[in-house]
Design an enzyme around this catalytic site. Structure first.
Site, PDB file in Angstrom:
ATOM      1  N   GLY A   1       0.822  -1.104  -0.131  1.00  0.00           N
ATOM      2  CA  GLY A   1       0.156  -0.017   0.101  1.00  0.00           C
ATOM      3  C   GLY A   1       0.983   1.207   0.028  1.00  0.00           C
ATOM      4  O   GLY A   1       2.032   1.288   0.843  1.00  0.00           O
TER       5      GLY A   1
ATOM      6  N   ARG B   1      13.226  10.326  -2.935  1.00  0.00           N
ATOM      7  CA  ARG B   1      14.030  11.388  -3.172  1.00  0.00           C
ATOM      8  C   ARG B   1      15.561  11.208  -2.506  1.00  0.00           C
ATOM      9  O   ARG B   1      16.554  11.515  -2.764  1.00  0.00           O
ATOM     10  CB  ARG B   1      13.370  12.960  -2.856  1.00  0.00           C
ATOM     11  CG  ARG B   1      14.146  14.084  -2.781  1.00  0.00           C
ATOM     12  CD  ARG B   1      13.206  15.122  -2.478  1.00  0.00           C
ATOM     13  NE  ARG B   1      13.938  16.329  -2.506  1.00  0.00           N
ATOM     14  CZ  ARG B   1      14.453  17.081  -1.412  1.00  0.00           C
ATOM     15  NH1 ARG B   1      14.700  16.341  -0.271  1.00  0.00           N
ATOM     16  NH2 ARG B   1      15.111  18.156  -1.320  1.00  0.00           N
ATOM     17  N   ALA B   2      15.412  11.039  -1.359  1.00  0.00           N
ATOM     18  CA  ALA B   2      16.513  10.495  -0.202  1.00  0.00           C
ATOM     19  C   ALA B   2      17.300   9.726  -0.834  1.00  0.00           C
ATOM     20  O   ALA B   2      18.421   9.939  -0.638  1.00  0.00           O
ATOM     21  CB  ALA B   2      16.083  10.539   1.091  1.00  0.00           C
TER      22      ALA B   2
ATOM     23  N   ASP C   1       0.126   2.297   8.526  1.00  0.00           N
ATOM     24  CA  ASP C   1      -0.597   1.414   9.787  1.00  0.00           C
ATOM     25  C   ASP C   1       0.496   1.648  10.944  1.00  0.00           C
ATOM     26  O   ASP C   1       0.028   1.143  12.138  1.00  0.00           O
ATOM     27  CB  ASP C   1      -0.654  -0.264   9.340  1.00  0.00           C
ATOM     28  CG  ASP C   1      -1.700  -0.190   7.966  1.00  0.00           C
ATOM     29  OD1 ASP C   1      -2.280   0.598   7.967  1.00  0.00           O
ATOM     30  OD2 ASP C   1      -1.500  -1.200   7.464  1.00  0.00           O
TER      31      ASP C   1
ATOM     32  N   ASP D   1       2.522  -0.455  11.844  1.00  0.00           N
ATOM     33  CA  ASP D   1       2.691  -1.805  12.600  1.00  0.00           C
ATOM     34  C   ASP D   1       3.965  -2.653  12.446  1.00  0.00           C
ATOM     35  O   ASP D   1       3.952  -3.729  12.493  1.00  0.00           O
ATOM     36  CB  ASP D   1       1.325  -2.388  12.144  1.00  0.00           C
ATOM     37  CG  ASP D   1       1.538  -2.654  10.581  1.00  0.00           C
ATOM     38  OD1 ASP D   1       2.228  -1.998   9.814  1.00  0.00           O
ATOM     39  OD2 ASP D   1       0.659  -3.650  10.035  1.00  0.00           O
TER      40      ASP D   1
ATOM     41  N   GLY E   1     -10.784  13.646  20.590  1.00  0.00           N
ATOM     42  CA  GLY E   1     -11.692  13.637  21.558  1.00  0.00           C
ATOM     43  C   GLY E   1     -12.694  12.575  21.464  1.00  0.00           C
ATOM     44  O   GLY E   1     -13.966  12.739  21.987  1.00  0.00           O
ATOM     45  N   ALA E   2     -12.345  11.479  21.188  1.00  0.00           N
ATOM     46  CA  ALA E   2     -13.526  10.511  20.955  1.00  0.00           C
ATOM     47  C   ALA E   2     -13.727   9.723  22.300  1.00  0.00           C
ATOM     48  O   ALA E   2     -12.932   9.590  23.232  1.00  0.00           O
ATOM     49  CB  ALA E   2     -12.817   9.307  20.128  1.00  0.00           C
TER      50      ALA E   2
ATOM     51  N   LYS F   1     -24.131  14.183  27.704  1.00  0.00           N
ATOM     52  CA  LYS F   1     -23.606  14.718  26.427  1.00  0.00           C
ATOM     53  C   LYS F   1     -24.730  14.543  25.345  1.00  0.00           C
ATOM     54  O   LYS F   1     -25.527  13.816  25.528  1.00  0.00           O
ATOM     55  CB  LYS F   1     -22.281  13.967  25.977  1.00  0.00           C
ATOM     56  CG  LYS F   1     -21.220  14.189  26.838  1.00  0.00           C
ATOM     57  CD  LYS F   1     -19.996  13.305  26.196  1.00  0.00           C
ATOM     58  CE  LYS F   1     -18.796  13.129  27.055  1.00  0.00           C
ATOM     59  NZ  LYS F   1     -17.782  12.689  26.317  1.00  0.00           N
TER      60      LYS F   1
ATOM     61  N   GLU G   1     -10.536  -0.526  11.459  1.00  0.00           N
ATOM     62  CA  GLU G   1     -11.034  -1.454  10.591  1.00  0.00           C
ATOM     63  C   GLU G   1     -10.881  -3.096  11.039  1.00  0.00           C
ATOM     64  O   GLU G   1     -11.596  -3.770  10.753  1.00  0.00           O
ATOM     65  CB  GLU G   1     -10.528  -1.371   9.204  1.00  0.00           C
ATOM     66  CG  GLU G   1      -9.101  -1.648   8.915  1.00  0.00           C
ATOM     67  CD  GLU G   1      -8.514  -1.458   7.611  1.00  0.00           C
ATOM     68  OE1 GLU G   1      -9.365  -1.365   6.807  1.00  0.00           O
ATOM     69  OE2 GLU G   1      -7.375  -1.578   7.236  1.00  0.00           O
TER      70      GLU G   1
ATOM     71  N   ARG H   1      -4.861   7.364   2.832  1.00  0.00           N
ATOM     72  CA  ARG H   1      -3.717   7.052   2.240  1.00  0.00           C
ATOM     73  C   ARG H   1      -2.968   7.998   1.325  1.00  0.00           C
ATOM     74  O   ARG H   1      -1.832   7.935   1.088  1.00  0.00           O
ATOM     75  CB  ARG H   1      -3.894   5.761   1.332  1.00  0.00           C
ATOM     76  CG  ARG H   1      -4.104   4.527   2.090  1.00  0.00           C
ATOM     77  CD  ARG H   1      -2.535   3.553   1.991  1.00  0.00           C
ATOM     78  NE  ARG H   1      -2.610   2.846   0.814  1.00  0.00           N
ATOM     79  CZ  ARG H   1      -3.258   1.931   0.295  1.00  0.00           C
ATOM     80  NH1 ARG H   1      -3.957   1.266   1.322  1.00  0.00           N
ATOM     81  NH2 ARG H   1      -3.235   1.645  -1.008  1.00  0.00           N
TER      82      ARG H   1
HETATM   83  O1  F6P Z   1      -1.535  -1.255   4.963  1.00  0.00           O
HETATM   84  C1  F6P Z   1      -2.041  -0.146   4.391  1.00  0.00           C
HETATM   85  C2  F6P Z   1      -3.791  -0.095   4.376  1.00  0.00           C
HETATM   86  O2  F6P Z   1      -4.161   1.018   3.938  1.00  0.00           O
HETATM   87  C3  F6P Z   1      -4.475  -0.686   5.370  1.00  0.00           C
HETATM   88  O3  F6P Z   1      -4.650   0.471   6.468  1.00  0.00           O
HETATM   89  C4  F6P Z   1      -5.699  -1.346   4.945  1.00  0.00           C
HETATM   90  O4  F6P Z   1      -6.223  -2.349   5.401  1.00  0.00           O
HETATM   91  C5  F6P Z   1      -5.055  -1.808   3.317  1.00  0.00           C
HETATM   92  O5  F6P Z   1      -3.787  -1.251   3.151  1.00  0.00           O
HETATM   93  C6  F6P Z   1      -5.951  -1.621   2.276  1.00  0.00           C
HETATM   94  O6  F6P Z   1      -5.505  -2.003   1.157  1.00  0.00           O
HETATM   95  P1  F6P Z   1      -5.777  -1.804  -0.212  1.00  0.00           P
HETATM   96  O7  F6P Z   1      -5.466  -0.465  -0.688  1.00  0.00           O
HETATM   97  O8  F6P Z   1      -5.301  -2.808  -1.171  1.00  0.00           O
HETATM   98  O9  F6P Z   1      -7.455  -1.886  -0.199  1.00  0.00           O
END
Ligand code: F6P
Length: 328
Positions: free
Chosen positions: A15, A25-26, A132, A134, A190-191, A217, A226, A261
């Site tokens: 992604g 660039r770097a 992400d 992650d 502020g969720a 509230k 997700e 994204r």
């Molecule tokens: O890994 C980045 C990401 O945007 C995730 O947050 C999301 O689950 C996934 O890619 C979506 O993938 P695609 O762009 O293939 O739908």
């Protein structure tokens, strides 16, 4: 012992994430500074397999630091997962004498790089490019800060309309199996609740709190990652609505999706991308391979791919506490 890296290929894979262009660039300019030749590999590993490879110079990366997406394009390549695909890729690199690779992507992209470099003795260094966050071995990933700020901007806007109509909004954010975007945009926005895959989501608690909503509230924001184990924001909204059984309560769902994204990378993402890009080339020159260049505690660090791939990165416990504590 492999010979000194003199011609490198750079690619973006998986992604896209805002800041990938700043990283390209770097990489290109650090390589040129060090008198190396640089090639851009188009569409991720697909370009390596299909021989879609272009020579790059200092001007090829002019005027891109502020742009989202990736000028090299990206993809998830199935052929590269097969030995025959990797062999073709190697032959295409060999034709040009490319003897080092920089891979900008997530841990799936690093897995491919690790297999490739073990099979063909081409040094590979990864840069953490994903919204992400992650990936172990770096505090932040390239694109995360921009994605969080995009989500936050949307949450702020939704809050206006939620308050105007006394509504409860379930806002779904990206993150695949991780809740980092949800947690940080939830704190910043502020969720009242943030539901993430890393912890068990408590519907009863949400229902109890919403039943008392009118007393305390007028509106609520619930951010849903997700990957939450209970399902999508839509599914969770229905679960809550079914339990509340109050037709006067107005529930809405917004799924932010791929808007997270794109867009101009924040300063923070541009700086991280630039630091990691420089570090990748310097790492290759210093003989490093099979590792990712990231930034931890303000310092550039190289972490072996095997310690980045598939290693769950825990949420910061204080962050979860903050959401609970500040939502009264
Ligand atoms: O890994 C980045 C990401 O945007 C995730 O947050 C999301 O689950 C996934 O890619 C979506 O993938 P695609 O762009 O293939 O739908």
């Amino acid at each position: 012992m492999s010979k000194k890296v003199s011609k490198i290929g750079v690619l973006t894979s998986g992604g896209d994430s805002p800041g990938m262009n700043a990283a390209i660039r770097a990489v290109v300019r650090t390589a040129l500074y060090n008198k190396m030749e640089v090639f851009g590999i188009m569409h991720g590993y697909t370009g390596m397999v299909e021989d879609d490879i272009i020579k790059m110079d200092g001007r090829s990366v002019a005027n891109i630091i502020q742009r989202g997406g990736t000028i090299l394009k990206t993809s998830r390549c199935m052929e590269f997962m097969q030995p025959e695909g990797r062999k073709k890729a190697y032959e295409n690199l060999q034709k040009r004498g490319i003897n080092g690779l920089v891979i900008i992507g997530g841990d799936g992209s690093f897995r491919g790089a690790q297999t490739f470099s073990n099979e063909f003795d081409i040094p590979c260094i990864g840069l953490p490019g994903t919204i992400d966050k992650d990936i172990a071995g770096t505090d932040y990933t390239i694109g995360f800060d921009t994605a969080v700020n995009t989500a936050l901007d949307a949450i702020d806007k939704i809050r206006d309309t939620a308050a105007a109509h006394d509504r409860v909004f379930f806002i779904e954010v990206m993150g695949r199996d991780a809740g980092f975007i949800a947690v940080e945009s939830g704190i910043g926005g502020g969720a009242e609740f943030v539901l993430v895959p890393e912890t068990k989501s408590d519907i009863d608690l949400i229902v109890k709190s919403l039943k008392n909503l009118r007393k305390s509230k007028s509106s609520s924001i619930i951010v849903v990652a997700e990957g939450d184990e209970l399902g999508s924001a839509e599914t969770i909204m229905k679960l809550v609505k079914d339990q509340i059984q109050d037709p006067s309560k107005d529930f809405k769902v917004t799924t932010l999706g791929h808007i997270q994204r794109g867009g101009k990378p924040t300063a923070r993402d541009r700086v991280l991308a630039s630091r990691c890009g420089m570090a990748a080339v310097e790492g290759l020159l210093a003989g490093k391979t099979n590792c990712m260049a990231g930034v931890m505690n303000g310092q550039v660090v190289y972490t072996p791919f095997e310690d980045c791939i598939g290693k769950p990165k825990p949420l910061i416990p204080d962050h979860l506490k903050l959401i609970h504590l500040l939502s009264i």
